[in-house]
Design an enzyme around this catalytic site. Sequence first.
Site, short mmCIF file in Angstrom:
data_model
loop_
_atom_site.label_atom_id
_atom_site.label_comp_id
_atom_site.label_asym_id
_atom_site.label_seq_id
_atom_site.Cartn_x
_atom_site.Cartn_y
_atom_site.Cartn_z
N CYS A 75 0.86 -1.18 0.00
CA CYS A 75 0.00 0.00 0.00
C CYS A 75 0.90 1.23 0.00
O CYS A 75 1.58 1.50 0.99
CB CYS A 75 -0.92 -0.01 1.23
N HIS A 163 -2.08 -4.65 -10.72
CA HIS A 163 -2.85 -3.52 -11.23
C HIS A 163 -3.21 -3.73 -12.70
O HIS A 163 -2.40 -4.22 -13.49
CB HIS A 163 -2.05 -2.22 -11.12
N GLU A 212 -10.03 -0.31 -5.73
CA GLU A 212 -9.04 -1.15 -5.07
C GLU A 212 -9.62 -2.50 -4.65
O GLU A 212 -10.78 -2.60 -4.25
CB GLU A 212 -8.48 -0.45 -3.83
N CYS A 221 -4.75 6.08 -4.38
CA CYS A 221 -4.07 4.78 -4.33
C CYS A 221 -2.63 5.01 -4.78
O CYS A 221 -2.39 5.33 -5.94
CB CYS A 221 -4.77 3.77 -5.22
N GLY A 224 -1.42 2.42 -7.21
CA GLY A 224 -2.16 2.64 -8.44
C GLY A 224 -1.62 3.80 -9.23
O GLY A 224 -1.57 3.77 -10.47
#
Length: 287
Positions: A75, A163, A212, A221, A224
């Site tokens: 994260c 992703h 997510e 994110c 991301g």
Amino acid sequence: MMLDFCKMHGLGNDFMVVDLLRQDAQFRPDTVRALANRRTGVGFDQLLLIEAPSDPDCDFRYRIYNADGSEAEHCGNGSRCIARFVMDKGLAFGQRIRLQMASGSIETRILDNGLVTVDMGAPQLDPAAIPFAAITQAVVYPLHLAATGQTLEISALAMGNPHAVLLSDDIHTAPVAALGPLIECHPDFPRRVNAGFMQVLNRGRIQLRVFERGAGETSACGTGACAAVVAGQLRGLLDHRVTVVLTGGELDIEWQGGNSPVLMTGPAVTVFDGKIDYRLMSAGTSI
């Protein structure tokens, strides 16, 4: 049993941070879901747990749980918040802090202006490493959605977690709510996937919305944002340094290509410190 915690966020991507170096607790999936409830719990996108590292080269280990109780590998916004937390709470004293995660280790650096830079490592493009069910590596892959009959064009890569990145003509009308869950649970991604919807404004600026895994659409994110910039560079659309505009604010992402690391810089904010009756949470009962 009262449990100390800290509520933090990175551009609105919010976290419950728990220091397990100085207290003890066990978190089952139902406990995490009860804590994540925004009406009857603390409310968060992810729960972040700080522990002693097993890697001697790291300062801390941290674990990540999504709001649905599933464990995540990485994260980006959470990494910045962990670095800020251990510094503010007197657990770390240098500006460089190395963190151990399920997906490996990363180095964070707290800047003089209060922002945090995270060395996110090099992106993983090999389908087997993402993991993604493609035979050969490509810049763009077709992804067929059986539920709608659509075939999307995606970039697929991992930034410690998987992703899928799609181009959007208008980020405000992008079908994030409709397509996000279908992409997240697509059978070609055996560990599920984060779905990013990217609009390129110019070679140094994009807008991004991310659905997510285990949390739904979030305000920001970090992984991301990194994945979107890598995907945009591989498509020949972006320069090496890009400002990513998310719902909650902006991140600065830099990638020089190849095996060079992706660098992410952004804020980490403490909202409040609190205590919860952990016995109620561990019994699966809301606060």
